[in-house]
Design a protein around this motif. Structure first.
Motif, PDB file in Angstrom:
ATOM      1  N   ASP A   1       3.504   1.104   3.238  1.00  0.00           N
ATOM      2  CA  ASP A   1       4.084  -0.112   3.814  1.00  0.00           C
ATOM      3  C   ASP A   1       3.455  -1.328   3.155  1.00  0.00           C
ATOM      4  OD1 ASP A   1       5.650  -1.698   5.371  1.00  0.00           O
ATOM      5  OD2 ASP A   1       4.789  -1.097   7.288  1.00  0.00           O
TER       6      ASP A   1
ATOM      7  N   ASN B   1       0.851  -1.194   0.000  1.00  0.00           N
ATOM      8  CA  ASN B   1       0.000   0.000   0.000  1.00  0.00           C
ATOM      9  C   ASN B   1       0.886   1.244   0.000  1.00  0.00           C
ATOM     10  OD1 ASN B   1      -1.991   1.961   0.366  1.00  0.00           O
ATOM     11  ND2 ASN B   1      -2.082   1.655   2.585  1.00  0.00           N
ATOM     12  N   TYR B   2       0.990   1.907  -1.151  1.00  0.00           N
ATOM     13  CA  TYR B   2       1.807   3.109  -1.256  1.00  0.00           C
ATOM     14  C   TYR B   2       0.934   4.370  -1.394  1.00  0.00           C
ATOM     15  CZ  TYR B   2       5.880   0.164  -1.615  1.00  0.00           C
ATOM     16  OH  TYR B   2       6.869  -0.748  -1.355  1.00  0.00           O
TER      17      TYR B   2
ATOM     18  N   ALA C   1       2.091  -5.587   4.050  1.00  0.00           N
ATOM     19  CA  ALA C   1       1.720  -6.569   5.065  1.00  0.00           C
ATOM     20  C   ALA C   1       1.503  -7.905   4.375  1.00  0.00           C
ATOM     21  CB  ALA C   1       0.457  -6.129   5.812  1.00  0.00           C
TER      22      ALA C   1
ATOM     23  N   LYS D   1      -1.619   7.288   0.690  1.00  0.00           N
ATOM     24  CA  LYS D   1      -1.362   8.140   1.854  1.00  0.00           C
ATOM     25  C   LYS D   1      -2.229   7.784   3.058  1.00  0.00           C
ATOM     26  CE  LYS D   1       0.432  12.211  -0.508  1.00  0.00           C
ATOM     27  NZ  LYS D   1       0.306  13.678  -0.694  1.00  0.00           N
ATOM     28  N   GLU D   2      -3.044   6.749   2.979  1.00  0.00           N
ATOM     29  CA  GLU D   2      -3.909   6.379   4.088  1.00  0.00           C
ATOM     30  C   GLU D   2      -3.884   4.877   4.294  1.00  0.00           C
ATOM     31  OE1 GLU D   2      -8.074   6.256   1.538  1.00  0.00           O
ATOM     32  OE2 GLU D   2      -7.501   8.100   2.594  1.00  0.00           O
ATOM     33  N   ASP D   3      -4.119   4.460   5.538  1.00  0.00           N
ATOM     34  CA  ASP D   3      -4.168   3.037   5.856  1.00  0.00           C
ATOM     35  C   ASP D   3      -5.419   2.420   5.222  1.00  0.00           C
ATOM     36  OD1 ASP D   3      -2.010   3.741   7.333  1.00  0.00           O
ATOM     37  OD2 ASP D   3      -2.997   3.545   9.285  1.00  0.00           O
TER      38      ASP D   3
ATOM     39  N   GLU E   1      -7.770  -1.493   4.757  1.00  0.00           N
ATOM     40  CA  GLU E   1      -8.037  -2.860   5.186  1.00  0.00           C
ATOM     41  C   GLU E   1      -8.382  -3.667   3.944  1.00  0.00           C
ATOM     42  OE1 GLU E   1     -11.643  -4.660   7.505  1.00  0.00           O
ATOM     43  OE2 GLU E   1     -10.180  -3.896   8.978  1.00  0.00           O
TER      44      GLU E   1
ATOM     45  N   LYS F   1      -4.704  -5.510   7.666  1.00  0.00           N
ATOM     46  CA  LYS F   1      -4.599  -4.056   7.690  1.00  0.00           C
ATOM     47  C   LYS F   1      -3.200  -3.661   7.216  1.00  0.00           C
ATOM     48  CE  LYS F   1      -7.951  -3.225  11.394  1.00  0.00           C
ATOM     49  NZ  LYS F   1      -8.172  -2.616  12.736  1.00  0.00           N
ATOM     50  N   VAL F   2      -3.168  -2.749   6.258  1.00  0.00           N
ATOM     51  CA  VAL F   2      -1.899  -2.322   5.660  1.00  0.00           C
ATOM     52  C   VAL F   2      -1.738  -0.823   5.885  1.00  0.00           C
ATOM     53  CG1 VAL F   2      -0.439  -2.389   3.612  1.00  0.00           C
ATOM     54  CG2 VAL F   2      -2.279  -4.065   3.870  1.00  0.00           C
ATOM     55  N   LYS F   3      -0.646  -0.435   6.519  1.00  0.00           N
ATOM     56  CA  LYS F   3      -0.397   0.974   6.767  1.00  0.00           C
ATOM     57  C   LYS F   3       0.038   1.685   5.483  1.00  0.00           C
ATOM     58  CE  LYS F   3       0.929   0.419  11.614  1.00  0.00           C
ATOM     59  NZ  LYS F   3       1.981   0.683  12.630  1.00  0.00           N
ATOM     60  N   ALA F   4      -0.128   2.993   5.483  1.00  0.00           N
ATOM     61  CA  ALA F   4       0.255   3.793   4.315  1.00  0.00           C
ATOM     62  C   ALA F   4       1.757   3.709   4.091  1.00  0.00           C
ATOM     63  CB  ALA F   4      -0.172   5.252   4.514  1.00  0.00           C
TER      64      ALA F   4
END
Length: 340
Positions: free
Chosen positions: A320, A273-274, A322, A276-278, A280, A315-318
């Motif tokens: 980052d 996930n590149y 997973a 700007k927001e997290d 799911e 859940k994948v952070k911005a």
């Protein structure tokens, strides 16, 4: 005279002594065919259309090469360059050929390392006949001789041929855009190491346009070009052009090289996930043809589960990635299908 010229000046003094000096200097003009390389877009997505444009002389033959940048990280130096061409031309010079240590930095000329008249003519590749007095040896005795004929042959060496995990960057134009919910997921299948290896003929306007499709690899492609004109010869682009292929959201599978029938293995899917927001994400491993058993479903009590697919949420952070893993047991020849 390109890429190097020699100037030799000499005179015979009143006593019959031959006095000589020489100077070498570089000459521009090895590449007289202009080559301008550009692309319709420097940042694009996998599978997108792209135009590669080369501007040169009309009707010139244009050669194009595009290689995955991760391949160049393993080994470079196989592409044709201006320095390589100039070095090859030096190999056909007669007489003395300077090395890169013989010339002073940023100097356009240098003197051949000659101690005597005989050596200077020798290094210049000249045939020297004289009945005058000239210094043949640098020793302290026997310095002059009455007559000396020196022939230098031209030696022509045999021609020789010029001897993944991608680095991800995030273009702002792509990272800010969130994929539309109605976009149909695209399965990436084309992952070549060499994208372009082709030739085109320039038109009457001097342009050669190659319309192609970008491969599915998330990487940067390094594109180089040369042109050959019947009148002006070879020309090279000043430098390679780079096209960055990127998606702000994608999934990649880590599969084992091989497994044994009946063996239980873990299939790992990495969600990147590149944006700007997290987010799911729901990852689904599909098994519609019953090619393997989903071990994780054996103890499942979900009434909606039909045994042909397994779902997991992550859940994948911005900016980052997973990973999620699925346990399967191989019972035949299988192909994995994942959906996010």
């Amino acid at each position: 005279m390109a890429p190097r010229a020699r100037v030799v000046a000499y005179y015979v003094s009143s006593c019959g002594e031959v006095v000589v000096d020489g100077l070498d200097f570089t000459v521009d003009g090895v590449f007289q065919t202009p080559v301008e390389l550009s692309t319709s877009d420097n940042h694009t997505k996998p599978g997108a259309p792209l135009d590669v444009i080369v501007e040169t002389y009309p009707d010139a033959l244009v050669g194009l090469l595009a290689i995955d940048q991760s391949v160049l990280l393993l080994k470079s130096g196989n592409d044709i360059t201006k320095n390589q061409i100039v070095s090859d031309l030096d190999g056909y010079e007669s007489g003395w050929r300077p090395s890169r240590y013989d010339r002073k930095k940023r100097s356009i000329y240098w003197r051949p390392p000659s101690e005597t008249v005989d050596q200077l003519f020798n290094h210049a590749g000249l045939v020297f006949f004289s009945n005058g007095l000239f210094q043949k040896s640098g020793s302290s005795y026997g310095g002059y001789v009455g007559f000396e004929a020196n022939r230098i042959g031209i030696r022509l060496p045999a021609p020789t041929l010029p001897s993944r995990r991608p680095v991800l960057t995030t273009p702002s134009s792509l990272a800010e855009s969130r994929p539309s919910p109605i976009d149909k997921p695209k399965v990436r299948k084309e992952f070549p190491e060499t994208w372009l290896w082709t030739s085109e003929n320039a038109g009457k306007d001097g342009k050669a346009v190659l319309s192609t499709t970008v491969p599915d690899t998330i990487t940067s492609w390094v594109i180089s070009a040369f042109a050959i004109d019947q009148e002006h010869g070879l020309g090279l682009a000043d430098g390679p052009s780079k096209v960055e292929v990127f998606r702000p959201f994608f999934v990649s599978l880590n599969l084992p090289y091989s497994i044994v029938r009946g063996e239980t293995v873990s299939i790992q899917a990495i969600v990147f996930n590149y944006m700007k927001e997290d987010i799911e994400a729901e990852v689904t491993l599909e098994n519609p043809d019953d090619q393997f058993e989903l071990v994780g479903l054996q103890n499942s009590v979900d009434p909606n589960n039909n045994g042909t697919s397994e779902k997991k949420t992550v859940k994948v952070k911005a900016g980052d990635g997973a990973s999620v893993s699925f346990l399967i047991e191989q019972i035949g020849r299988a192909s994995c299908r994942e959906r996010v």
